[in-house]
Design a protein around this motif. Sequence first.
Motif, PDB file in Angstrom:
ATOM      1  N   TRP A 153       0.825  -1.457  -0.028  1.00  0.00           N
ATOM      2  CA  TRP A 153      -0.107  -0.343  -0.304  1.00  0.00           C
ATOM      3  C   TRP A 153       0.542   1.309   0.258  1.00  0.00           C
ATOM      4  O   TRP A 153       1.693   1.019   0.796  1.00  0.00           O
ATOM      5  CB  TRP A 153      -1.098   0.241   1.550  1.00  0.00           C
ATOM      6  CG  TRP A 153      -1.773   1.030   1.350  1.00  0.00           C
ATOM      7  CD1 TRP A 153      -2.967   1.823   0.687  1.00  0.00           C
ATOM      8  CD2 TRP A 153      -1.431   2.670   1.728  1.00  0.00           C
ATOM      9  NE1 TRP A 153      -3.166   3.215   1.337  1.00  0.00           N
ATOM     10  CE2 TRP A 153      -2.623   2.898   2.146  1.00  0.00           C
ATOM     11  CE3 TRP A 153      -0.676   2.394   3.090  1.00  0.00           C
ATOM     12  CZ2 TRP A 153      -2.194   4.374   2.539  1.00  0.00           C
ATOM     13  CZ3 TRP A 153      -1.125   3.880   3.672  1.00  0.00           C
ATOM     14  CH2 TRP A 153      -1.491   5.213   3.648  1.00  0.00           C
ATOM     15  N   GLU A 154       0.465   2.295  -0.548  1.00  0.00           N
ATOM     16  CA  GLU A 154       1.259   3.754  -0.921  1.00  0.00           C
ATOM     17  C   GLU A 154       0.042   4.361  -0.400  1.00  0.00           C
ATOM     18  O   GLU A 154      -1.100   4.404  -1.045  1.00  0.00           O
ATOM     19  CB  GLU A 154       1.737   3.520  -1.516  1.00  0.00           C
ATOM     20  CG  GLU A 154       2.575   5.215  -1.685  1.00  0.00           C
ATOM     21  CD  GLU A 154       3.720   4.982  -2.995  1.00  0.00           C
ATOM     22  OE1 GLU A 154       5.076   4.213  -2.780  1.00  0.00           O
ATOM     23  OE2 GLU A 154       4.088   5.811  -3.798  1.00  0.00           O
ATOM     24  N   GLU A 168       2.994   7.421   2.292  1.00  0.00           N
ATOM     25  CA  GLU A 168       3.127   6.347   3.983  1.00  0.00           C
ATOM     26  C   GLU A 168       3.648   5.584   2.735  1.00  0.00           C
ATOM     27  O   GLU A 168       2.637   5.071   1.856  1.00  0.00           O
ATOM     28  CB  GLU A 168       2.440   6.867   4.257  1.00  0.00           C
ATOM     29  CG  GLU A 168       2.432   7.708   5.287  1.00  0.00           C
ATOM     30  CD  GLU A 168       0.962   7.894   4.827  1.00  0.00           C
ATOM     31  OE1 GLU A 168       1.090   8.321   3.339  1.00  0.00           O
ATOM     32  OE2 GLU A 168      -0.222   8.982   5.228  1.00  0.00           O
ATOM     33  N   LYS A 169       4.304   4.246   3.498  1.00  0.00           N
ATOM     34  CA  LYS A 169       4.273   2.532   2.950  1.00  0.00           C
ATOM     35  C   LYS A 169       3.884   1.597   3.583  1.00  0.00           C
ATOM     36  O   LYS A 169       4.178   2.308   4.592  1.00  0.00           O
ATOM     37  CB  LYS A 169       5.751   2.524   2.132  1.00  0.00           C
ATOM     38  CG  LYS A 169       5.891   2.837   0.684  1.00  0.00           C
ATOM     39  CD  LYS A 169       7.633   3.444   0.294  1.00  0.00           C
ATOM     40  CE  LYS A 169       8.188   4.994  -0.110  1.00  0.00           C
ATOM     41  NZ  LYS A 169       7.451   4.646  -1.188  1.00  0.00           N
ATOM     42  N   ARG A 170       3.157   1.339   3.631  1.00  0.00           N
ATOM     43  CA  ARG A 170       3.703  -0.574   4.279  1.00  0.00           C
ATOM     44  C   ARG A 170       3.139  -1.084   3.279  1.00  0.00           C
ATOM     45  O   ARG A 170       2.149  -1.971   2.059  1.00  0.00           O
ATOM     46  CB  ARG A 170       1.629  -0.328   4.707  1.00  0.00           C
ATOM     47  CG  ARG A 170       1.403   0.792   6.040  1.00  0.00           C
ATOM     48  CD  ARG A 170       0.219   0.766   6.779  1.00  0.00           C
ATOM     49  NE  ARG A 170      -0.314  -0.218   7.201  1.00  0.00           N
ATOM     50  CZ  ARG A 170      -2.278  -0.654   7.844  1.00  0.00           C
ATOM     51  NH1 ARG A 170      -2.764   1.080   7.521  1.00  0.00           N
ATOM     52  NH2 ARG A 170      -2.656  -1.348   7.838  1.00  0.00           N
ATOM     53  N   VAL A 171       3.775  -3.077   3.869  1.00  0.00           N
ATOM     54  CA  VAL A 171       3.388  -4.206   2.896  1.00  0.00           C
ATOM     55  C   VAL A 171       2.835  -5.039   4.290  1.00  0.00           C
ATOM     56  O   VAL A 171       3.100  -4.968   5.112  1.00  0.00           O
ATOM     57  CB  VAL A 171       4.249  -4.818   2.690  1.00  0.00           C
ATOM     58  CG1 VAL A 171       4.718  -5.526   1.952  1.00  0.00           C
ATOM     59  CG2 VAL A 171       4.880  -3.887   2.014  1.00  0.00           C
ATOM     60  N   LEU A 172       2.079  -5.555   3.414  1.00  0.00           N
ATOM     61  CA  LEU A 172       1.114  -6.428   5.003  1.00  0.00           C
ATOM     62  C   LEU A 172       1.067  -8.020   3.924  1.00  0.00           C
ATOM     63  O   LEU A 172       0.167  -8.457   2.818  1.00  0.00           O
ATOM     64  CB  LEU A 172      -0.569  -6.438   4.935  1.00  0.00           C
ATOM     65  CG  LEU A 172      -0.916  -5.270   5.625  1.00  0.00           C
ATOM     66  CD1 LEU A 172      -1.994  -4.422   5.313  1.00  0.00           C
ATOM     67  CD2 LEU A 172      -1.144  -5.743   6.941  1.00  0.00           C
ATOM     68  N   GLN A 205       0.496 -11.033   8.134  1.00  0.00           N
ATOM     69  CA  GLN A 205      -0.357 -10.277   8.333  1.00  0.00           C
ATOM     70  C   GLN A 205      -1.851 -10.109   8.379  1.00  0.00           C
ATOM     71  O   GLN A 205      -2.659  -9.297   9.222  1.00  0.00           O
ATOM     72  CB  GLN A 205       1.014  -9.120   8.436  1.00  0.00           C
ATOM     73  CG  GLN A 205       2.016  -9.634   8.947  1.00  0.00           C
ATOM     74  CD  GLN A 205       2.991  -8.269   8.177  1.00  0.00           C
ATOM     75  OE1 GLN A 205       3.061  -7.695   7.835  1.00  0.00           O
ATOM     76  NE2 GLN A 205       3.600  -7.993   9.287  1.00  0.00           N
ATOM     77  N   GLU A 221      -4.737  -9.569  10.671  1.00  0.00           N
ATOM     78  CA  GLU A 221      -5.562  -7.581  11.173  1.00  0.00           C
ATOM     79  C   GLU A 221      -7.202  -8.181  10.812  1.00  0.00           C
ATOM     80  O   GLU A 221      -8.174  -7.380  11.061  1.00  0.00           O
ATOM     81  CB  GLU A 221      -5.304  -6.817  10.250  1.00  0.00           C
ATOM     82  CG  GLU A 221      -3.932  -6.574  10.721  1.00  0.00           C
ATOM     83  CD  GLU A 221      -3.519  -5.921  12.109  1.00  0.00           C
ATOM     84  OE1 GLU A 221      -4.743  -5.673  12.888  1.00  0.00           O
ATOM     85  OE2 GLU A 221      -2.734  -6.723  12.693  1.00  0.00           O
ATOM     86  N   GLU A 265      -7.029  -0.972   5.525  1.00  0.00           N
ATOM     87  CA  GLU A 265      -8.272  -1.664   5.930  1.00  0.00           C
ATOM     88  C   GLU A 265     -10.242  -0.947   5.877  1.00  0.00           C
ATOM     89  O   GLU A 265     -10.770  -2.062   6.509  1.00  0.00           O
ATOM     90  CB  GLU A 265      -8.499  -0.268   7.550  1.00  0.00           C
ATOM     91  CG  GLU A 265      -7.595  -0.081   8.696  1.00  0.00           C
ATOM     92  CD  GLU A 265      -6.412  -0.149   8.198  1.00  0.00           C
ATOM     93  OE1 GLU A 265      -5.462   0.269   6.841  1.00  0.00           O
ATOM     94  OE2 GLU A 265      -5.517  -0.537   8.398  1.00  0.00           O
ATOM     95  N   ARG A 325      -6.894   7.375  10.169  1.00  0.00           N
ATOM     96  CA  ARG A 325      -6.501   7.930   9.226  1.00  0.00           C
ATOM     97  C   ARG A 325      -5.573   9.175   9.379  1.00  0.00           C
ATOM     98  O   ARG A 325      -4.436   9.327   9.372  1.00  0.00           O
ATOM     99  CB  ARG A 325      -7.267   7.774   7.652  1.00  0.00           C
ATOM    100  CG  ARG A 325      -6.792   7.845   6.400  1.00  0.00           C
ATOM    101  CD  ARG A 325      -5.284   7.262   6.135  1.00  0.00           C
ATOM    102  NE  ARG A 325      -4.154   7.616   4.800  1.00  0.00           N
ATOM    103  CZ  ARG A 325      -3.289   7.859   5.370  1.00  0.00           C
ATOM    104  NH1 ARG A 325      -2.931   8.098   6.284  1.00  0.00           N
ATOM    105  NH2 ARG A 325      -1.895   8.149   3.871  1.00  0.00           N
TER     106      ARG A 325
END
Length: 671
Positions: free
Chosen positions: A124-125, A130-134, A138, A142, A170, A247
């Motif tokens: 995700w960006e 911001e950057k996230r990796v699930l 994980q 969640e 989310e 958020r």
Amino acid sequence: MSKKAASKKSKPAKKKSSKPASAAAAKPALTESRVFKPSAEFSKAARISSMAQYKKMYDESIKHPDKFFGREAKELSWQKPFTKVLEWKCPNAKWFLGGKLNVSENCLDRHLNGPRKTKAAIIWEGEPGEKRVLTYQQLHREVCRFANVLKRNGAKKGDRVIIYMPMIPEAAIAMLACARIGVMHSVVFGGFSAESIKDRVNDCQAKIVVTADGGYRRGAVVPLKKNVDDALQLGETTVKKVIVYKRTGQDVHIEEGRDVWWNRELEYVDANCPAVALDAEAPLFILYTSGSTGKPKGILHTTGGYLLHSYMTCKYVFDLRDEDVYWCTADVGWVTGHSYMVYGPLALGATSLMYEGAPNWPENDRFWRIIDEYKVSVFYTAPTAIRAFMKWGDHWLKKHDLTSLRLLGTVGEPINPEAWMWYHKLVGGGKCPIVDTWWQTETGGHMITPIPGATPTKPGTATLPFFGVDAAIVDDLGKEVGKDEQGKLVIRKPWPSMLRGIWGDKKRYQETYWSEFKGWYFAGDGARRDKDGYFWIIGRIDDVLNVAGHRLGTAEVESALVSHPAVAESAVVGRPDELKGQGVVCFVTVKEGVKTSRELGEELKKHVRTVIGPVATPDEIRFAAALPKTRSGKIMRRLLKQVAAGEIIKGDTTTLEDINVIAQLAASGDD
Ligand code: 7RM
């Protein structure tokens, strides 16, 4: 298709006579002679690598659907095996009878026993960067935790939950959490207004709303929570709880007893949540889409068939592999976001990239930047976006390395050959097959589409039907039309991911889809087939517009307009638009004593935005003394369309009540 007409290097075989249409609304180029064959390299590695293989599978899927789909469905994980593939009593289909399964289990748990456990499920960006990796593990955790939050807040099997979220992981977590406990979700696009939320909440009698304080879009903050507050203040509501994800961190109102913070709630739950075994026909979600009346339809999809079709199309149409980084740019609020950002790719164990914001933020190259940075290999977007990129200029792409791409897709509207060629050459570097996928909210997944390692493509056509899809083009009597002739697109057999109904409206379901031609699904689109049997979709033939790939009912905009105190009557039509495919033109007559002005025009545009949402913003308001009507009082939209497009009025006007109004309308452009 002759072998000669197709070259190996995916270059146009013949260049002559291809006049690319300049606007999306142009008639499909049936004279198109450019043919692009997948490269030998692509075909060799693909799951389906020749037309012969496609045809063989297609034939089996039509002649022996039980066998074909029964076999494919075994690739899903079943808690109880099905005993019968299909029961069809038009218009009611039941697929995989006796079977029990869980969509969230198929998208998550079953990937945890092998190497996919630590693989990226969602990359995700955020728009601000911001950057996230699930990983699958994980994401599973969640989803389980949030499913427990839903339960804690009263969600029970069969309940409806509205999800009104920005494009953040989310959103997917909430969807999968609902699926895990047998709760139906109805995602409402973040660009819809309070009034639209209210209509949807009321129609499906939702118990819970899941939202965020806000989301980012083109550098601004969208006040999601405030819109929910406003929606729930508009009269009685069935909503008992609002779960708010933090958020943006902006100030929001918290209604004691009703509103809870997502992040806080997690403190009260653990990460154990079994995936409930659900009937294959258990409802999975409702998604509202525009029809030809003022009231959007709640399209109902169920568990087994929907999951199978989204899974199968990711497998065969996107040919997704474990190594792929796959990016579908659609918002989760549309069906494309459901089937091709969340359910299909995750069921297949793929890596799905998600980006929160606008393509031109902070600059016009945001998408190319993302493709370069994450080495995206399969990219799925809309023609309207492609036309915008073309307009912004090639230099934006040239700054980035796009060579990681191996397959491109389009969806949402017909793609004009010019945009197709640009996409092929500049984005795909001339080497990527393009899958132009025709489908609808109602169909759940791809219906007419190339198979990338097999089907020779031509710019502007969605080519041939997917497995199990018995598509035809017929005249008003249901007779198949001849080659190159235009008619109505129908589907003559049930398919696994077909809609199962319109929420709360059996009659409308029957009338809208199954009454035009008995026993067949009527899609609402016009189309033609060329000499190779390829389908060229022309577009909607009902009162539904397609604005930048978004469906919008003219009646919805009309009812928004007449809810303004100055408006007596209105008629809304589409006009061809170079970028958006169609623009929204509103003809308005005002009430006695009201003065028309440019300011009133602007106010009405704003009013429509407030009532429906920014997607419905009119391009033009035209005031008229009267609207052209037939003697029986029907507004003559055909004439209005011509006026809106600036064409000279032609065709039969003998049934017009007052011919003078036409002349007045043509001269009435207000801005
Ligand atoms: C997935 C989606 C459906 C309507 C449909 C068509 C148009 C979609 C294409 C297309 C030509 C395509 N769902 N449409 N894809 N027209 N070629 N590849 O868009 O329910 O929002 O819209 O969109 O008119 O009926 S939708």
